[in-house]
Design an enzyme around this catalytic site. Sequence first.
Site, PDB file in Angstrom:
ATOM      1  N   CYS A 219       0.826  -1.204   0.000  1.00 57.93           N
ATOM      2  CA  CYS A 219       0.000   0.000   0.000  1.00 57.93           C
ATOM      3  C   CYS A 219       0.865   1.261   0.000  1.00 57.93           C
ATOM      4  CB  CYS A 219      -0.968  -0.034   1.178  1.00 57.93           C
ATOM      5  SG  CYS A 219      -2.397   1.053   0.975  1.00 57.93           S
ATOM      6  N   HIS A 220       0.961   1.993   1.113  1.00 56.24           N
ATOM      7  CA  HIS A 220       1.868   3.138   1.188  1.00 56.24           C
ATOM      8  C   HIS A 220       3.225   2.755   1.770  1.00 56.24           C
ATOM      9  CE1 HIS A 220      -2.086   5.209   0.889  1.00 56.24           C
ATOM     10  NE2 HIS A 220      -1.396   6.094   0.200  1.00 56.24           N
TER      11      HIS A 220
ATOM     12  N   GLU B  20      -6.830   5.296  -6.543  1.00 55.99           N
ATOM     13  CA  GLU B  20      -7.256   4.907  -5.194  1.00 55.99           C
ATOM     14  C   GLU B  20      -7.146   6.082  -4.229  1.00 55.99           C
ATOM     15  OE1 GLU B  20      -6.234   0.122  -5.256  1.00 55.99           O
ATOM     16  OE2 GLU B  20      -4.598   1.566  -5.037  1.00 55.99           O
TER      17      GLU B  20
END
Length: 223
Positions: free
Chosen positions: A129-130, A158
Amino acid sequence: MVLTSHEALLNTDSTTGLWIGEFTDPYYEFIDSNYTVVVASPKGGHPPIDPMSQLTKNITGSNRRFQDDDFAKHALKHTLLLEDMEASDFDAVFYPGGHGPMFDLATDENSGRLIVELLSQNKPVAAVCHGPAALLKAGQLEPSLLRGKKVTGFSNAEEKLALRASTIPYTLEDKLKEMGAEYHKAVVPFMSHVETDGLLITGQNPLSAGPTAKALIALLEKH
């Protein structure tokens, strides 16, 4: 597992931090495969948790398992200092997301050094994700690290759908591309997507956390 210590966002009173499911899903994949998990963060202690990740709609089975696991809760509450971690002591590293890593791990010297040293020791690095924001600092320290590598991470689409685009300093997809990475994503936002390129494993979003951990385990077993 390396977690963020950062909770502030830009232009809002809302807070961020670790996306809890991106910790618990991989954590139990590792534990159930008989790996020992050490949890660290830049500041040590209890990392901030993104409140959005604790909403009922975002709760996963691993979150519920975590609530009954005193050992895991203690590990999360008492993370070790990242600066004390040495690559030679570990087989791999995993970076969960939440928007926090975009602020602290993306510029953290100790984190960047850990990634570079693990890869130089032929050990895998995984992020979801991040979490791949941590690769940005490593890519500064070792410019060839991201160049031409197939990676993924939370996409621009997203980010817009999550309504956080105005509260972050940059978009991860664009930054990875700027560093020379070959960015890929799922056809549909928020669907699971994992990229493996050599020793580098990245997952796109929360749904990719467990599959990214499984890909890391498969690579470790192969080695």
